[in-house]
Scaffold this motif. Sequence first.
Motif, PDB file in Angstrom:
ATOM      1  N   GLN A  22      -2.474   5.227   1.138  1.00 56.82           N
ATOM      2  CA  GLN A  22      -2.903   6.468   1.774  1.00 56.82           C
ATOM      3  C   GLN A  22      -3.792   7.284   0.847  1.00 56.82           C
ATOM      4  O   GLN A  22      -4.750   7.928   1.300  1.00 56.82           O
ATOM      5  CB  GLN A  22      -1.677   7.276   2.186  1.00 56.82           C
ATOM      6  N   THR A  61      -7.196   5.741   0.971  1.00 56.91           N
ATOM      7  CA  THR A  61      -7.858   6.112   2.227  1.00 56.91           C
ATOM      8  C   THR A  61      -8.328   7.557   2.189  1.00 56.91           C
ATOM      9  O   THR A  61      -9.459   7.878   2.601  1.00 56.91           O
ATOM     10  CB  THR A  61      -6.901   5.897   3.404  1.00 56.91           C
ATOM     11  N   ARG A  63       2.676   2.358  -0.060  1.00 51.99           N
ATOM     12  CA  ARG A  63       2.095   3.077   1.070  1.00 51.99           C
ATOM     13  C   ARG A  63       1.390   4.344   0.593  1.00 51.99           C
ATOM     14  O   ARG A  63       0.302   4.686   1.094  1.00 51.99           O
ATOM     15  CB  ARG A  63       3.204   3.449   2.074  1.00 51.99           C
TER      16      ARG A  63
END
Length: 413
Positions: A189, A192, A185
Motif C-alpha cells: 500500500q 501504491t 500489505r
Amino acid sequence: MSATVPPPLLRRVPPSGWTALVWCASTLFTLLTTVRLPGETEPGQWPAAQLYRWDGLTVTVLSTALVLYGGPLLGRRPLVALAVLIAAAIGETTTLGVGELPMAQYLAVAVALYFVAAGRPRRTAAAGLALAVGTLVGFVAFRLLRGWSAGVSAELAVALVAVIAWLLGDSAHRSREHARWMNERAAEQAVTAERLRIAREMHDTVAHSIGIIALQAGAAVRVAATRPDAAREAMRAVEATGRETLAGLRRMLVALRETDPDPTDPTDPTGPIAPTDPACPIDSVGLGGLDRLAAATTAAGVRVEVRRLGEVRRLPPDVDLSAFRIVQESVTNVVRHSGAPACRVTVDYGEGALALEVTDDGRGHGTATGTGFGLAGMRERVALLHGEFSAAPRPEGGFRVAARLPLPAAAPR
C-alpha cells in the motif's frame, strides 16, 4: 548512537532453557509429593520402592540428561527433540510405579510442543502433536493389553494439556504470520500510495506546464514570419513556463529525497555519506561508496567485511542508489540492534540481477532504525524496482537481509 533496548528477560530464555527448567521443577514436585509436608498427616503419594534406590536414581539422572540433550535440538530437529523428551518422561515414569504418564513428567513435552507449534511449519507441528498424543495412547494401550492397571482418566487430562499447549503455539505462529502478511500489505500500500503521489506531482507540475509550452511554441511557429513580435512574446512565455516547470521538478525531487533517512544525522554511524559532503562526490552515493561506508562503520565499532562477486560494472542510477541505501540501512541495524562485532556484506553482480546480502551473528532480531520504518523502507525500495526482499533471523543465529534487484537487459557498463 542510540541505546539498544534489550528484550524482556523471559524472551531471552531459549526453548531449551524452558524445557530444562520445567523438567527440573516437575521432578522436584514429584519428589516433594512422596514426603510428608507440613500440615499433612501422610505423603501425597507413597513412593515406589525403586524411587530412592540406586537404580531409580540412576534412571532419574539419565532421564534428566536426555532432557538436557534434547532441548537444544528443538531449534534444528524438533521431532527428534520431542522424541527424546518423551523418552525421558517414560524413563522417569518407570521409577514411580504408576499406571500412566503423569502430568508432571509430561509438562516438559507440552512446553516443547508449544515451541514446535509456534516456530515450525504446520505439518511439522501436526506431526509433533501426533507423536505426543500417540505416545500417551500407546502407553495406556500397552498396559491394558498386558492386563495391568492404567490411569485412563489421568492420561486424558495429560493429553488435553498437550493439545492446549499445541493450540497456544499454533495461535502464536498464526499471529506472527498475520503480522508478516500485514507488513507486506502495508509495504504494497505504501508503494501504491507513493506511486500515486508521484503521479499527482508529475501531473500538477509537468503536464499542465508542458501543455502550455506546446501551445505557445505552436503559436510562435505559426506567426514567426508574419508577426515576429507575437512570436517573441510566445517564446518568452515558453521560457517562463519552462523555468517554472524546472523549479517545480526540483521541488518535487527535494520532497522525494527528504523521505530518505538523513545521511548527515550525527547519530548515524555510517557518517556523512551524502552529496552535501564536500569530501564525498555525489557519485559515491551508490555502491561506489560502499568501501567508505564500511570504513565509517568499522570506525564506529562494527567491522564490515565487503565481498564483491561477478564483474563489477556501472548500474542504472535508481538500482545503484537503492542498493546502497539497502546496505546502509542493514549495516545501521547491525550497529544499533544486533550487538554483533562484525557483519558481512556480499554484492553479486549477476547477468540479469544484482543480489545483496548482509548477515551478522548477533541476537537475530530485525529492528528498524529511527522511526521504525527501516525494514519497511527497504522492502518498499525493492518493490519499486520489482525485486525480491527478505529479512529474517538465521537458523544458526544472527540476522540476514537479502535483496535481488533485476537489471535492465542493456544495463550500462
